[in-house]
Design a protein around this motif. Structure first.
Motif, short mmCIF file in Angstrom:
data_model
loop_
_atom_site.label_atom_id
_atom_site.label_comp_id
_atom_site.label_asym_id
_atom_site.label_seq_id
_atom_site.Cartn_x
_atom_site.Cartn_y
_atom_site.Cartn_z
N LYS A 96 -36.82 -3.80 11.83
CA LYS A 96 -37.13 -2.39 12.14
C LYS A 96 -37.16 -1.51 10.90
O LYS A 96 -37.96 -0.57 10.82
N VAL A 97 -36.30 -1.79 9.93
CA VAL A 97 -36.23 -0.91 8.76
C VAL A 97 -36.76 -1.57 7.49
O VAL A 97 -36.56 -1.05 6.39
N ASP A 98 -37.45 -2.69 7.63
CA ASP A 98 -38.05 -3.35 6.47
C ASP A 98 -39.44 -2.78 6.21
O ASP A 98 -40.26 -2.67 7.13
N GLN A 99 -39.72 -2.46 4.96
CA GLN A 99 -41.07 -2.04 4.61
C GLN A 99 -41.97 -3.22 4.37
O GLN A 99 -43.18 -3.16 4.62
N GLN B 175 -45.84 -9.72 4.60
CA GLN B 175 -46.05 -8.80 5.71
C GLN B 175 -45.49 -7.44 5.32
O GLN B 175 -44.40 -7.36 4.77
N GLU B 176 -46.25 -6.39 5.57
CA GLU B 176 -45.76 -5.05 5.24
C GLU B 176 -46.13 -4.06 6.33
O GLU B 176 -47.11 -4.26 7.07
N LYS B 177 -45.31 -3.03 6.45
CA LYS B 177 -45.54 -1.98 7.43
C LYS B 177 -46.67 -1.07 6.95
O LYS B 177 -46.77 -0.76 5.76
N VAL B 178 -47.48 -0.64 7.90
CA VAL B 178 -48.60 0.23 7.58
C VAL B 178 -48.30 1.63 8.10
O VAL B 178 -48.17 1.85 9.30
N MET B 179 -48.17 2.56 7.16
CA MET B 179 -47.94 3.95 7.53
C MET B 179 -48.97 4.83 6.82
O MET B 179 -48.86 5.04 5.60
N PRO B 180 -49.98 5.30 7.53
CA PRO B 180 -51.04 6.10 6.91
C PRO B 180 -50.45 7.31 6.19
O PRO B 180 -49.66 8.06 6.78
N PRO B 181 -50.79 7.53 4.92
CA PRO B 181 -50.24 8.68 4.18
C PRO B 181 -50.48 10.01 4.88
O PRO B 181 -49.61 10.89 4.84
N ALA B 182 -51.64 10.14 5.52
CA ALA B 182 -51.94 11.41 6.19
C ALA B 182 -50.93 11.69 7.31
O ALA B 182 -50.48 12.83 7.49
N ALA B 183 -50.55 10.64 8.05
CA ALA B 183 -49.58 10.81 9.14
C ALA B 183 -48.20 11.17 8.58
O ALA B 183 -47.50 12.02 9.14
N VAL B 184 -47.82 10.51 7.47
CA VAL B 184 -46.53 10.80 6.85
C VAL B 184 -46.51 12.24 6.34
O VAL B 184 -45.55 12.99 6.58
N LEU C 139 -40.71 3.91 10.32
CA LEU C 139 -40.70 2.46 10.08
C LEU C 139 -40.58 1.61 11.34
O LEU C 139 -41.34 0.65 11.52
N PRO C 140 -39.64 1.91 12.24
CA PRO C 140 -39.50 1.05 13.43
C PRO C 140 -40.75 1.02 14.31
O PRO C 140 -40.94 0.05 15.06
N ARG C 141 -41.57 2.05 14.24
CA ARG C 141 -42.76 2.12 15.11
C ARG C 141 -44.05 1.75 14.38
O ARG C 141 -45.11 1.73 14.99
N ALA C 142 -43.95 1.45 13.09
CA ALA C 142 -45.15 1.18 12.30
C ALA C 142 -45.74 -0.19 12.62
O ALA C 142 -45.02 -1.14 12.93
N LEU C 143 -47.05 -0.27 12.53
CA LEU C 143 -47.74 -1.56 12.68
C LEU C 143 -47.57 -2.36 11.40
O LEU C 143 -47.20 -1.83 10.35
N THR C 144 -47.84 -3.64 11.47
CA THR C 144 -47.72 -4.51 10.29
C THR C 144 -49.06 -5.16 9.98
O THR C 144 -49.91 -5.33 10.85
#
Length: 300
Positions: free
Chosen positions: A36-39, A70-79, A115-120
């Motif tokens: 859940k908290v791994d990037q 494997q890495e979490k995908v968090m769009p910069p615009a959303a962040v 992070l816990p809700r991000a897609l990978t």
């Protein structure tokens, strides 16, 4: 599984590596998905995918391995949008502008919140040990991606004395001489080149889809530029772009190499073995001839 790029490394001394020792070492470094908290997470997987269980796959003197990242995908615009909302709320609550260091802290909080809700997304990096030549050959378009795999190997093996495979001669100087005179037997020039000014690194000329031994291209060499990338065809079998650091990109194996005939291998594992055997033999010969043309292996 045909490699599209090639970054080659060599062992500076023997560590007694065998397929069995490698399998045992990689077992403690298998891939596990992001928590859940791994990037991001890295680990070794079976080169045969779901068609195999072992973390190594050996054909002859070649042993294939595969690293999965494997890495979490968090769009910069959303962040940034979520950070802006928190900044606006804090400013309204405290009636003052938010400081830069506070924005940094808020961004870290948002990252941990999402992070816990991000897609990978995952990426595979294939490589194989040539046990006879004591080489590690990595299918990687960048040095950073190859080093990612090598770092994981070092963690698994403890000792891994690898250095990039390079020639004894100056690669850029030799490629420049090839263009001005002639390429060695077995090699032909393709229609792509990159030249760089020795006194100004930003002064780069790239040419594609034109005769690179033309007067127009040679005039850049007369002006002091050196060849830093050169497209070549080896024995009408493998096309590639060679860089001055001895890395190869855009590898393309001709049909006479990839075509094994009518269904000699009728299963996934058999096809993999055939492709792997042919590819490793051809790449080994290519590296042998390329190193000979460049004056042999670099001395340490």
């Amino acid at each position: 599984m045909w490699f599209k790029n090639l970054r080659a490394y060599r062992l500076t001394y023997s560590i007694g590596l065998t397929p069995e020792k490698l399998e045992e070492a990689l077992a403690a470094h298998q891939f596990s998905p992001c928590g859940k908290v791994d990037q991001a997470r890295n680990g070794f997987v079976a080169p045969l995918g779901h068609h195999g269980e072992m973390l190594t796959h050996t054909v002859g003197h070649q042993t294939m391995i595969c690293l999965r990242r494997q890495e979490k995908v968090m769009p910069p615009a959303a962040v940034n949008e979520r950070v802006a909302e928190k900044v606006e709320a804090l400013e309204a609550r405290e009636g003052r502008p938010v400081l830069r260091r506070e924005k940094t802290t808020l961004k870290d909080e948002v990252m941990m919140e999402l992070l816990p809700r991000a897609l990978t997304k995952s990426e595979l990096v294939f490589a194989y040990f040539d046990m006879q030549r004591q080489y590690l050959l990595v299918d990687a378009s960048s040095a950073a991606k190859a080093e990612l795999l090598i770092d994981q190997l070092r963690n698994a093996l403890d000792v891994l004395p690898l250095v990039p495979l390079d020639s004894h001669g100056d690669t850029a100087d030799i490629m420049t001489r090839w263009l001005k005179s002639r390429v060695p037997n077995g090699f032909d020039l393709e229609q792509e080149i990159e030249l760089q000014n020795t006194r100004e690194a930003r002064n780069i000329v790239r040419c594609r889809y034109q005769e690179i031994d033309s007067r127009e291209v040679l005039s850049h060499i007369d002006a002091g530029k050196r060849v830093t990338k050169l497209a070549l065809l080896w024995r009408e079998s493998i096309r590639f772009v060679l860089a001055e650091d001895f890395a190869m990109t855009r590898l393309r194996f001709e049909t006479k190499i990839t075509d094994h005939g009518d269904g000699e291998a009728d299963d996934v594992v058999g096809t993999f073995d055939q492709d792997f055997a042919v590819m490793s033999v051809q790449l080994g010969r290519l590296l042998d001839e390329l190193l000979e043309a460049f004056g042999g292996v670099e001395k340490i």
